[in-house]
Design a protein around this motif. Structure first.
Motif, PDB file in Angstrom:
ATOM      1  N   GLU A   1       0.856  -1.478   0.006  1.00 28.00           N
ATOM      2  CA  GLU A   1       0.018  -0.084  -0.014  1.00 28.00           C
ATOM      3  C   GLU A   1       0.782   1.177   0.006  1.00 28.00           C
ATOM      4  O   GLU A   1       0.759   2.193  -0.617  1.00 28.00           O
ATOM      5  CB  GLU A   1      -0.973  -0.117   1.183  1.00 28.00           C
ATOM      6  CG  GLU A   1      -2.143  -1.032   0.830  1.00 28.00           C
ATOM      7  CD  GLU A   1      -2.892  -1.104   2.211  1.00 28.00           C
ATOM      8  OE1 GLU A   1      -2.993  -0.243   3.113  1.00 28.00           O
ATOM      9  OE2 GLU A   1      -4.018  -1.832   2.228  1.00 28.00           O
TER      10      GLU A   1
ATOM     11  N   THR B   1       1.040   4.006  -3.065  1.00 24.17           N
ATOM     12  CA  THR B   1       0.542   5.524  -2.863  1.00 24.17           C
ATOM     13  C   THR B   1       1.631   6.727  -2.679  1.00 24.17           C
ATOM     14  O   THR B   1       1.362   7.594  -2.275  1.00 24.17           O
ATOM     15  CB  THR B   1      -0.393   5.474  -1.590  1.00 24.17           C
ATOM     16  OG1 THR B   1       0.284   5.032  -0.460  1.00 24.17           O
ATOM     17  CG2 THR B   1      -1.606   4.775  -1.773  1.00 24.17           C
TER      18      THR B   1
ATOM     19  N   TRP C   1      -7.750  -0.618  -3.483  1.00 25.08           N
ATOM     20  CA  TRP C   1      -6.582  -0.001  -3.349  1.00 25.08           C
ATOM     21  C   TRP C   1      -6.762   1.140  -4.294  1.00 25.08           C
ATOM     22  O   TRP C   1      -5.894   2.429  -4.046  1.00 25.08           O
ATOM     23  CB  TRP C   1      -5.324  -1.012  -3.950  1.00 25.08           C
ATOM     24  CG  TRP C   1      -4.674  -1.615  -2.854  1.00 25.08           C
ATOM     25  CD1 TRP C   1      -4.906  -1.620  -1.487  1.00 25.08           C
ATOM     26  CD2 TRP C   1      -3.961  -3.006  -2.939  1.00 25.08           C
ATOM     27  NE1 TRP C   1      -4.159  -2.387  -0.891  1.00 25.08           N
ATOM     28  CE2 TRP C   1      -3.481  -3.213  -1.449  1.00 25.08           C
ATOM     29  CE3 TRP C   1      -3.185  -3.559  -4.119  1.00 25.08           C
ATOM     30  CZ2 TRP C   1      -2.313  -4.242  -1.599  1.00 25.08           C
ATOM     31  CZ3 TRP C   1      -2.697  -4.690  -3.898  1.00 25.08           C
ATOM     32  CH2 TRP C   1      -2.038  -4.799  -2.641  1.00 25.08           C
TER      33      TRP C   1
ATOM     34  N   GLY D   1      -4.212   9.118  -2.797  1.00 28.43           N
ATOM     35  CA  GLY D   1      -2.668   9.195  -3.501  1.00 28.43           C
ATOM     36  C   GLY D   1      -2.324   7.744  -4.312  1.00 28.43           C
ATOM     37  O   GLY D   1      -1.451   7.736  -4.820  1.00 28.43           O
ATOM     38  N   SER D   2      -3.535   7.011  -4.193  1.00 25.86           N
ATOM     39  CA  SER D   2      -3.108   5.965  -5.117  1.00 25.86           C
ATOM     40  C   SER D   2      -2.695   6.034  -6.667  1.00 25.86           C
ATOM     41  O   SER D   2      -3.350   6.868  -7.211  1.00 25.86           O
ATOM     42  CB  SER D   2      -4.342   4.828  -5.178  1.00 25.86           C
ATOM     43  OG  SER D   2      -4.395   3.687  -5.838  1.00 25.86           O
ATOM     44  N   ARG D   3      -2.032   5.082  -7.069  1.00 22.34           N
ATOM     45  CA  ARG D   3      -1.610   5.369  -8.448  1.00 22.34           C
ATOM     46  C   ARG D   3      -1.821   4.167  -9.263  1.00 22.34           C
ATOM     47  O   ARG D   3      -1.158   3.527 -10.197  1.00 22.34           O
ATOM     48  CB  ARG D   3      -0.140   5.830  -8.732  1.00 22.34           C
ATOM     49  CG  ARG D   3       1.030   5.228  -7.774  1.00 22.34           C
ATOM     50  CD  ARG D   3       2.170   5.814  -7.768  1.00 22.34           C
ATOM     51  NE  ARG D   3       3.156   4.943  -6.810  1.00 22.34           N
ATOM     52  CZ  ARG D   3       3.694   4.095  -7.193  1.00 22.34           C
ATOM     53  NH1 ARG D   3       3.615   3.661  -8.561  1.00 22.34           N
ATOM     54  NH2 ARG D   3       4.579   3.519  -6.464  1.00 22.34           N
TER      55      ARG D   3
END
Length: 268
Positions: free
Chosen positions: A118, A122, A153, A158-160
């Protein structure tokens, strides 16, 4: 010996009837466009998200995704693309160490391993990660914690991560991931591949065999018969290609045996 060139035409026919990814997928232009547009919008546009692709076996799901990934190689060059077949995992939870390995992270297990993943997904300023999971239904587990984790997820701050899952079941997300529906933004986009019709299967077989030079190895009536039978049962293009490949093998054996039994020139 067989007739000059006869062997090569049968070999060629068998080769084009293999279920490789063709340059163009007949009757799947719309689905290919949707997948391409999704990847451009999310991976190239730096917007995390998820896409769930469903459809019975042999309807072109994996072939379409593979084709788009090949065609968009240059556009996706700035991101990290990972393709995993979930059939190859020993258990549903095995997806996490497999993903860690692909990302160059230590393969920690349990909560520590998940936290590390994680954190990586992020991390500010890092490239987008495109994760393609084929045979996604293999990740169904008690409580569906594996599927929930993966589909949640892309929603982390800020997840990519851009997630693309492929499975046979049409209702996997409704049945197993009902909790995601509580937040509309958390629901994956859905794309369904319907079974191929008789006309579509005929066109696929004709297009494949049209690549073989010379007279047709199998006549049009035989192709239509095969397409009709397969569409009535499953609409599975791989089955239709397989049936035709076996038919070519039978014709090849017959021609060979006839050639071998021919009398030698000059004999009575």
């Amino acid at each position: 010996r067989s007739l000059p060139g006869a062997g090569s035409c049968y070999q060629q026919a068998k080769r084009v009837l293999h279920a490789a990814v063709p340059d163009r997928l007949h009757a799947r232009e719309q689905e290919t466009d949707i997948i391409r547009q999704f990847l451009r919008e999310h991976v190239c546009g730096h917007r995390p998200g998820s896409l769930y692709i469903s459809g019975p076996p042999g309807t072109g799901k994996t072939a379409c995704v593979s084709r788009v990934l090949l065609d968009c190689q240059d556009e996706l060059a700035g991101s990290k693309t990972i393709v995993l077949n979930c059939m190859a995992l020993s258990s549903p939870h095995g997806v996490f160490p497999a993903l860690a390995q692909q990302l160059g992270l230590p393969a920690g297990t349990g909560r520590e391993g998940l936290r590390r993943l994680e954190k990586h997904l992020t991390a500010r300023g890092a490239p987008m990660v495109l994760l393609v999971l084929d045979e996604l239904d293999q990740l169904e587990s008690k409580g569906q914690d594996v599927l929930y984790t993966l589909f949640e997820w892309p929603q982390l701050p800020g997840s990519r991560l851009v997630l693309v899952g492929l499975a046979n079941a049409l209702d996997l997300t409704d049945r197993s991931l009902a909790r995601l529906g509580a937040r509309p933004a958390g629901r994956p986009r859905l794309l369904h591949f319907a079974p191929y019709t008789r006309e579509q299967l005929t066109a696929i077989l004709q297009q494949r065999l049209g690549q073989v030079a010379g007279d047709p190895v199998l006549d049009a009536a035989a192709l239509q018969f095969c397409a009709r039978k397969v569409s009535a049962v499953s609409g599975d293009a791989r089955k239709a290609l397989d049936v035709c490949r076996r038919a070519v093998e039978v014709v090849e054996l017959e021609v060979r045996s006839q050639t071998l039994l021919k009398p030698l020139p000059g004999s009575e």
